[in-house]
Write a protein that holds these residues in place. Sequence first.
Motif, PDB file in Angstrom:
ATOM      1  N   ALA A  52      -0.241   7.655   6.045  1.00  0.00           N
ATOM      2  CA  ALA A  52      -0.600   6.312   6.512  1.00  0.00           C
ATOM      3  C   ALA A  52      -1.228   5.488   5.401  1.00  0.00           C
ATOM      4  O   ALA A  52      -1.067   4.263   5.357  1.00  0.00           O
ATOM      5  CB  ALA A  52      -1.554   6.407   7.708  1.00  0.00           C
ATOM      6  N   ALA A  53      -1.920   6.152   4.484  1.00  0.00           N
ATOM      7  CA  ALA A  53      -2.569   5.443   3.373  1.00  0.00           C
ATOM      8  C   ALA A  53      -1.600   5.145   2.238  1.00  0.00           C
ATOM      9  O   ALA A  53      -1.973   4.481   1.276  1.00  0.00           O
ATOM     10  CB  ALA A  53      -3.742   6.264   2.847  1.00  0.00           C
ATOM     11  N   GLY A  54      -0.360   5.633   2.344  1.00  0.00           N
ATOM     12  CA  GLY A  54       0.614   5.377   1.294  1.00  0.00           C
ATOM     13  C   GLY A  54       0.368   6.192   0.045  1.00  0.00           C
ATOM     14  O   GLY A  54       0.791   5.807  -1.047  1.00  0.00           O
ATOM     15  N   ALA A  55      -0.300   7.352   0.187  1.00  0.00           N
ATOM     16  CA  ALA A  55      -0.657   8.160  -0.979  1.00  0.00           C
ATOM     17  C   ALA A  55       0.422   9.159  -1.363  1.00  0.00           C
ATOM     18  O   ALA A  55       0.349   9.760  -2.432  1.00  0.00           O
ATOM     19  CB  ALA A  55      -1.970   8.903  -0.712  1.00  0.00           C
ATOM     20  N   ILE A  56       1.423   9.359  -0.518  1.00  0.00           N
ATOM     21  CA  ILE A  56       2.458  10.364  -0.770  1.00  0.00           C
ATOM     22  C   ILE A  56       3.695   9.680  -1.341  1.00  0.00           C
ATOM     23  O   ILE A  56       4.278   8.795  -0.716  1.00  0.00           O
ATOM     24  CB  ILE A  56       2.817  11.111   0.531  1.00  0.00           C
ATOM     25  N   LEU A 113       0.826  -1.199   0.000  1.00  0.00           N
ATOM     26  CA  LEU A 113       0.000   0.000   0.000  1.00  0.00           C
ATOM     27  C   LEU A 113       0.863   1.253   0.000  1.00  0.00           C
ATOM     28  O   LEU A 113       0.599   2.228  -0.704  1.00  0.00           O
ATOM     29  CB  LEU A 113      -0.922   0.005   1.227  1.00  0.00           C
ATOM     30  N   ARG A 114       1.937   1.226   0.821  1.00  0.00           N
ATOM     31  CA  ARG A 114       2.821   2.381   0.899  1.00  0.00           C
ATOM     32  C   ARG A 114       3.504   2.642  -0.440  1.00  0.00           C
ATOM     33  O   ARG A 114       3.854   3.763  -0.758  1.00  0.00           O
ATOM     34  CB  ARG A 114       3.864   2.177   2.005  1.00  0.00           C
ATOM     35  N   ASN A 115       3.710   1.595  -1.195  1.00  0.00           N
ATOM     36  CA  ASN A 115       4.325   1.752  -2.510  1.00  0.00           C
ATOM     37  C   ASN A 115       3.335   2.261  -3.558  1.00  0.00           C
ATOM     38  O   ASN A 115       3.707   2.491  -4.705  1.00  0.00           O
ATOM     39  CB  ASN A 115       4.906   0.414  -2.983  1.00  0.00           C
TER      40      ASN A 115
END
Length: 433
Positions: free
Chosen positions: A386-390, A195-197
């Motif tokens: 936290a959602a891995g959107a950045i 998810l972080r990726n």
Amino acid sequence: MFDRQKKGDRAVLVLPHSRGEGDTTRRGEEFAELVKSAGAEVLGVVAARVEDPNPRYYIGSGKANEVAEAVLALEADVVLVDHELTPVQERNLEKLLNVRVVDRAGLILDIFALRARSHEGKLEVELAQLKHVATRLVRGWTHLDTQRGGLIGNRGPGETQLELDRRLLGERVKMLTKRLEKVQTQRSQQRRARLRNTVPRVALVGYTNAGKSTLFNALTTGDVYAADLLFATLDPTVRKLEDLSCGPAVLADTVGFIRELPHDLVAAFRATLAEARDADLLLHVSDAADDERERLHRVVDKVLDEIDAGDLPQLQIMNKIDVAGIEPRIDRDAAGKPVRVWLSAATGAGIDLLRQALGELLGGERVQSALQLPLTAGRLHARLKAAGAITGETVDEHGWQLVIDAPRSVIAPLSGGDAAETRLLRELLAQPE
């Protein structure tokens, strides 16, 4: 009581059916395929019409005697019943037939035990088997009414062997549950890393033997075992999916579904099926040459509902068009969005169309944009991170300058802060892709 055999592979099949079921040929063929997957030899088949189940045998007493005659004549050592039996019905049939009796749930559990390869899969299968066996301990044992005691220093009623076995089984269940929780934690950490990726996640689902593993191998460099057997593969396999117009994605192959999948097995395999539940897109694979594909499609949807994945976006994959004599194509809805791809995983026909459809669906569902956040929007920044959107960021006295790249389905639920944060998210989602 009869003596249990360590292995029983000469089977008589019992196929119960009711008046409202219509054509039962397909059901009988599927059960025979299950038996084949378990490695048993089918010696004979007894069809049994059941309108009002017999509490003693499930099937009628006359039909039970017919099965007993078949067992003697064919020298079978196991009877397999295509229905779930109560422990009492199973025990009564074994007493009458003097061979092992295994119902549908027990047979599927046996196949899963045979096919599981990973540590997690083996733990899940054993846990489901123990829960299934827990209510059947009394059958097949002749010593469970004996009690420890009678020796000097150990007199009194003692503890029955049945109680001992139940206690040991309970302890084993607790131990397996703890081990499985640890493995599930590790797998969830791996999913969070993906998810972080911000890599889109795609999962293959479908009725067993629809060709999911063959399609997985055709799309990736994977070497998943594929065979013309029910439940040929159980353990989830994850590979990188490249050469898409939207960029790379992650593809997961999951266990095949089947009607009347034992409840304990669905519960135990929730961790494995989480690959489907956490996906951005499900590829629902069906056999285009199967006349009953619509009914099987509903079976899969029912299991997806049970694991809380029923609302996820789906792309229908109509596989085996080489058998059905159909040309590869993409079906689209009124808005031009791909909804169905016709292909053959075995020959490769239509695979390029599937890649095209995936590129459209995954690319269209991602938000890729720059975002300026003031320092007062710390909570929104934390939620995005936290959602891995950045995927990139810098900070100065004016706030954060972020690079956002994530599925729209991940970003949309992050609102819920103050009005300013909600406005920022809405502006982000409204930006052209």
